[in-house]
Design a protein around this motif. Structure first.
Motif, short mmCIF file in Angstrom:
data_model
loop_
_atom_site.label_atom_id
_atom_site.label_comp_id
_atom_site.label_asym_id
_atom_site.label_seq_id
_atom_site.Cartn_x
_atom_site.Cartn_y
_atom_site.Cartn_z
N ALA A 1 46.23 51.56 40.77
CA ALA A 1 45.21 51.42 41.80
C ALA A 1 43.64 51.10 41.20
CB ALA A 1 45.11 52.68 42.52
N ALA A 2 43.32 51.56 40.19
CA ALA A 2 42.28 51.24 39.41
C ALA A 2 42.37 49.91 39.07
CB ALA A 2 42.25 52.18 38.23
N GLY A 3 43.48 49.38 38.39
CA GLY A 3 43.66 48.01 38.09
C GLY A 3 43.31 47.05 39.32
N ALA A 4 43.54 47.40 40.36
CA ALA A 4 43.51 46.47 41.60
C ALA A 4 41.90 46.32 41.96
CB ALA A 4 44.07 47.05 42.96
N VAL A 5 41.14 47.59 41.53
CA VAL A 5 39.55 47.22 41.69
C VAL A 5 38.96 46.55 40.49
CG1 VAL A 5 37.48 48.74 41.74
CG2 VAL A 5 39.40 49.66 42.92
N ALA A 6 39.64 46.41 39.17
CA ALA A 6 39.30 45.92 38.38
C ALA A 6 39.53 44.32 38.47
CB ALA A 6 39.88 46.19 36.88
N ARG A 7 40.56 43.95 39.04
CA ARG A 7 40.44 42.60 39.67
C ARG A 7 39.82 42.04 40.42
NH1 ARG A 7 46.31 40.72 38.14
NH2 ARG A 7 47.84 42.57 37.87
N ALA A 8 39.28 43.00 41.44
CA ALA A 8 38.29 42.86 42.14
C ALA A 8 36.97 42.21 41.40
CB ALA A 8 37.79 43.64 43.30
N ILE A 9 36.57 43.09 40.24
CA ILE A 9 35.35 42.85 39.59
C ILE A 9 35.72 41.32 38.88
CG2 ILE A 9 34.07 43.32 37.79
CD1 ILE A 9 34.70 46.40 38.73
N PRO B 1 38.81 35.73 41.13
CA PRO B 1 40.28 35.13 41.10
C PRO B 1 40.40 34.16 39.91
CG PRO B 1 38.48 34.19 42.74
CD PRO B 1 37.73 35.31 42.02
N ASP B 2 39.19 33.86 38.98
CA ASP B 2 39.52 33.09 38.03
C ASP B 2 40.07 33.69 36.81
OD1 ASP B 2 38.13 31.08 39.28
OD2 ASP B 2 36.09 31.23 38.38
N VAL B 3 40.11 35.07 36.71
CA VAL B 3 40.66 35.58 35.57
C VAL B 3 42.21 36.06 36.23
CG1 VAL B 3 40.94 37.41 34.22
CG2 VAL B 3 38.54 36.35 34.82
N VAL B 4 43.30 35.44 35.77
CA VAL B 4 44.48 35.60 36.09
C VAL B 4 45.43 36.41 35.20
CG1 VAL B 4 46.73 34.60 36.96
CG2 VAL B 4 44.65 33.54 37.47
N ILE B 5 45.75 37.66 35.60
CA ILE B 5 46.45 38.66 34.62
C ILE B 5 47.96 38.86 35.09
CG2 ILE B 5 46.48 40.82 33.59
CD1 ILE B 5 43.20 40.89 34.58
N VAL C 1 51.97 40.55 28.46
CA VAL C 1 50.68 40.67 29.21
C VAL C 1 50.02 39.18 28.82
CG1 VAL C 1 48.97 41.26 30.43
CG2 VAL C 1 50.51 42.89 29.36
N ARG C 2 49.59 38.12 29.82
CA ARG C 2 48.89 37.06 29.89
C ARG C 2 47.67 37.19 30.61
NH1 ARG C 2 51.15 32.11 27.42
NH2 ARG C 2 53.06 32.65 26.14
N ALA C 3 46.57 36.94 29.86
CA ALA C 3 45.29 36.98 30.82
C ALA C 3 44.50 35.47 30.74
CB ALA C 3 44.31 38.12 30.34
N GLU C 4 44.85 35.04 31.67
CA GLU C 4 44.02 33.67 31.68
C GLU C 4 42.77 33.60 32.11
OE1 GLU C 4 47.50 30.24 32.29
OE2 GLU C 4 48.03 32.23 33.27
N GLY C 5 41.74 32.67 31.83
CA GLY C 5 40.36 32.50 32.41
C GLY C 5 39.35 33.51 31.98
N VAL C 6 39.81 34.29 30.66
CA VAL C 6 39.00 35.43 30.26
C VAL C 6 37.70 34.66 29.51
CG1 VAL C 6 38.72 36.96 28.53
CG2 VAL C 6 40.92 36.75 29.75
N PRO C 7 36.51 34.98 29.98
CA PRO C 7 35.28 34.46 29.62
C PRO C 7 35.09 34.57 28.13
CG PRO C 7 34.57 35.69 31.47
CD PRO C 7 36.14 36.03 31.15
N PRO C 8 34.81 33.37 27.33
CA PRO C 8 34.66 33.60 25.83
C PRO C 8 33.42 34.36 25.70
CG PRO C 8 34.29 31.32 26.63
CD PRO C 8 34.76 32.12 27.99
N GLY C 9 33.71 35.34 24.67
CA GLY C 9 32.35 36.24 24.12
C GLY C 9 32.70 37.66 24.75
#
Lengths: 364, 364, 364, 364
Positions: free
Chosen positions: C136-144, C147-151, C209-217
């Motif tokens: 459930a918390a992860g769903a809130v994290a996705r909202a933050i 859509p550009d970060v795909v996990i 697990v693969r997370a795409e679109g993670v901002p560099p830095g």
């Protein structure tokens, strides 16, 4: 959690004892690419430095700060900034008495009650010397806050002698040895403190801190309220016994009508594209409502008790449980409140820098 | 770090809005095998509950607490204790005005300045309703501290009418609707508050908290000082504008001789194998030296401003930047300081429980 | 510090036991004005929900999430978000055996060693049911994160049967009951797990697990490294015994030449004002160098041991120190790794959301 | 929260860059009255020190530690312990190339992506030189844990050459330059690493840490699990890409029957009043169940990638976005895994000391 760290995102960890080889701090979380050098920090330390007048302790410490990490080619790198100040005037002496006798009103006894051991030389860790590290950290905090946030403090009371706020003059604060904003009060304080000093006595004081240019919105309810963090920050300074914001304890005597700060939108300036600006008709709140900055000046006051180092003997006990009478000879501050002025500024700067980063994290 | 958590090892996270379905908290770090049930928590909530006299808000809330986790067969398990209180009296009404107009002296405006959104119903998150969760957590803290630590608070001033400390009677505190320890003052406060209430006005107050039986050594210098943590805890309560320990601001007016608390070893009791006991001749320090408990009663006072909800119109602005005059109709506390008494006790209990665990961690 | 909280600026505190009335979490630090409703959270919970195939436990739980605070009129307010899920299928039974006998390989015994008490019903706090709160918390994290970060995650090994990465198909993951990305492997896993299930046995697994679109830095050296935080996050999931990033343990077998990910600047796109874009020729690093994201996909794998609930008797002991043989009847997962797939995604989302806020705090 | 601090109650904050004047750390939370001097710390630093064989970097650093605070007359005082190590062999050279060219597989590029600035001299903050501060802190952690907790590590794989666990000999670990526990493997590793070194190449490795005597009950579910904290601690070491506990990734291939560690009560010793003792028939779990120590040896392994500093040119880019080929001349470790052995021990000691204090806080 750390007993010796302060702040969350702008995080300061201090270390060191009064008579160890050095004291210092590690400042973590500072944004990168801020111009910073020892020359940006030293002037603030010089304001707090002892031995500058006969009204503060005669211990002579140059308090030269050294940056050991976190700054490269004149700019912060975002990595921890280690700041260090050598102790030089650790006067060679016999600590026999202090080592075993507790000074009434001093942390001697409680450190021993807690730890069963303490570095008794010059107060060890409980010495106000630790506040030099706070002032150094405060200078870094100011670099983060930038020139638009102006944090100044002044001594507004010594014993039963308060200043007259109507005569407040910030320029005067740097002209006398008391950080007094009321020129008319200076001679009276001088005469009184001379008396206190000669009698080997000490006296309490009240300091007021004002932070102008604090961005509205800083502060994080419910348990990271700006005023709650300021209260902890100022109460953590040696000898502080009270903290208030805005009207403070005076607010308890007011009605809702007296305490309300009216608001109005000021019209946009001619030729400006911006909308109007929120303005307040008074500042009973001290710039904070619900733990969040309103944009008005943030105003805090804190009370400093008289130092326990006095020449009059007071009943006390030894480590071994013998009853004795204790008096304190040697160097001390007749009014420790004086040197608390730059410390109060520094702690306020640290709180504001921390909240600036916290606000930016959540709100962007 | 968490904006809505309090404490370190005894850690309380509160959530909920005034007019949402419920409020609550999660208490983490509680030692296992402590007897705990809803019956241990409810009496403290009942003391804080609104609508019990005409001098507090007429909102009717049973404030029934429910334990959802962390307790098994009447004992704590060491896992997080979730406590929940339903909101029942969310009076159906039109919030149109409050939604767009800021009440002067209220956190309305700063929540909007910070977040750009707020749940305006009944103050939302900024409502004093959140303090019910603190009181529930405080009951758990008391279970940790045990019966030897006695934490009590009383109202010591309403407006310009302070109690006479010489007439202090703890039994009286629970006999009147003001938590007033001075029976002689009760009629005067009653008359005055009736007036305030009828005028749709409000008034400030001062609360004093006393914790007896605090083990010497609690408190963690430099930035986890017991008094600094108390200052933050009390300042975080709604409407609080000042906190002081022991003589507090009064200490600023004292000399070192006046402020020193003399110490003596009391002889061991007849027939006891234990050594003597450290005793103090006075308690200007409020039970804390150098941030560490001395073993004397810990004494703190905090000032509560008058609530901003008054019937007199005050100049204000709307969300859209229009100038308006705002008055607040409906239920409110003429003196919010009254219900802050059990909240001050609860926050003190939470701070002490946290420091008990911190002390045990480091010292054993 | 809190034993039951996760993250720093995006901070999740979970509570609840397998067979208590409910489980839940408080999500603090969420930015305001994000669209959020139960409908945004429920689909993720549905993926983790038990009883959806014969390869997971047959416990029937609707796992309906309820938002109790922090959201107003469909948007986050910046205040704590309380999420709650009722336990409905607490099958009435006699826990006598489990209450006193420890299951080998289960946390039964260590909870008792630590706390001296435990809620033994269905594993109490140690139950994997707690991971619903994480999802459930992860769903809130996705909202933050937006859509550009795909996990996304998938099961890449059951026992000795790994998938063939060359056949990886994300669409396939949602088509079979194993979250298997390799369609060719599905029948073999199905046959094998049927066998395991019928034998009352269990088997381990590996999740990627693969997370795409993670901002560099993103990532904060030295002790807030992105990979260190991911390692803690994934290792904290029930039954996990190993975590690796990028080539992971395979990197130990490589030379510097084999392990180097070459870099090149790609030319700016035609008609674009932007400069070129940094590109990597391979991703042995798993998207993280020195604890900081490179901008490549962040890749992590974690190993899940077989559940301890098996029908074969294993030597064990009782609370009273008697030797017994323990076998576990009743509902359980033959391969707990399956339902760990959405949990691994959720924990990764929480870590990334936390670091997004941390990065913004320091860097702006 | 602090990016550069580690641990909660035993809390270490490190600072310093590879080529700054010094590096160091502040250790906070240490219990008072533990014997401690530089002589207790130096031997651990000497094990990690570079330049001791031709298989580690030839940088010559005496790595002399100095205690600047927190220790008085040979005992800890409970106040922060500041430890400092001067950098002496900051070889004067031209960093022009490294300053502007990123080494593939190195944190050069990500520090710049994050901060927009970095101290490029010798890797700056990202240098493995920072681990000296960890080893110093680890020595303090060992003082807290006492002699009954024995923490040792060894190199168990270089590239494709693992040791034979059957030949494990702790005495052998200190007899060869690889911390290799398998005497028969030493010549092969020596020959291979000579080759690697001469070729200007590098190779990965795996380290195993074993902690014996860990008190049962250490570890704090759910998000302070002992294995989760170990995972973060070990993953935070430079170049680490994987961590596993007990059977680790191997557990994914096991059935529940294979993975179960059977338990039995051993009879009380003759003449002893104590009851029997819990014993395990195997240790697939690596001494941790549900995040809590069982009392068996805690076993962790971590994988170290090959260093990015190699003589073979690899495609890369400059700060200005030009494509270049980068090779690294000069001092480096052909197998950085070797010097990671004492670092892995130190981090494990820090985690265990932290959990010892955390456990004591909650359980007493």
């Amino acid at each position: 959690m750390s007993h010796n760290s302060f702040g969350h995102l702008f995080r300061v960890t201090t270390w060191g004892e009064s008579h160890g080889p050095a004291i210092g701090c590690v400042v973590d979380g500072c944004p990168p690419r801020l111009p910073l050098s020892e020359a940006d920090i030293q002037p603030w330390l010089d304001r707090r430095r002892p031995g500058q007048s006969k009204f503060t302790t005669q211990r002579q410490e140059p308090d030269q700060v050294r940056i050991l990490s976190g700054v490269f080619e004149g700019q912060t790198t975002g990595t921890p900034i280690a700041l260090q100040i050598e102790n030089t005037d650790q006067r060679s002496r016999d600590y026999g008495d202090i080592a075993t006798r507790y000074r009434p009103g001093h942390a001697d006894v409680t450190y021993d009650l807690k730890y069963g051991i303490r570095d008794y030389r010059g107060g060890g860790r409980s010495s106000a010397r630790e506040t030099a590290a706070r002032v150094a950290a405060g200078a870094v905090a100011r670099a983060i806050l930038g020139p638009d946030v102006v944090i100044r403090a002044a001594l507004v009371r010594i014993g039963t002698m308060p200043i007259d706020p109507a005569r407040w003059d910030w320029d005067e604060v740097n002209r006398n040895p008391f950080f007094c904003p009321d020129a008319a009060m200076v001679p009276a304080w001088e005469a009184y403190l001379n008396e206190v000093r000669k009698a080997g006595s000490s006296i309490g004081a009240v300091i007021e801190v004002r932070a102008e240019g604090v961005p509205p919105g800083l502060g994080a309810p419910i348990y990271g309220k700006l005023d709650a963090d300021l209260a902890a920050a100022l109460m953590s300074i040696n000898a502080v016994k009270g903290v208030e914001i805005g009207d403070g304890f005076g607010a308890a005597e007011l009605t809702g009508e007296q305490n309300a700060d009216p608001m109005r939108m000021l019209p946009a300036e001619a030729g400006s594209n911006a909308g109007g600006r929120l303005a307040f008709g008074s500042n009973h709140a001290g710039g904070i409502l619900g733990g969040i900055a309103t944009g008005q000046p943030v105003i805090a006051r804190f009370a400093v008790k008289p130092t326990s180092s006095i020449l009059t003997p007071v009943p006390s006990v030894t480590r071994d449980g013998e009853n004795v009478d204790v008096m304190t000879k040697g160097r001390h501050d007749p009014c420790v409140g004086i040197r608390a002025v730059p410390v109060g500024e520094a702690m306020t700067a640290c709180v504001l820098a921390d909240h600036l980063l916290r606000h930016r994290a959540q709100i962007g």
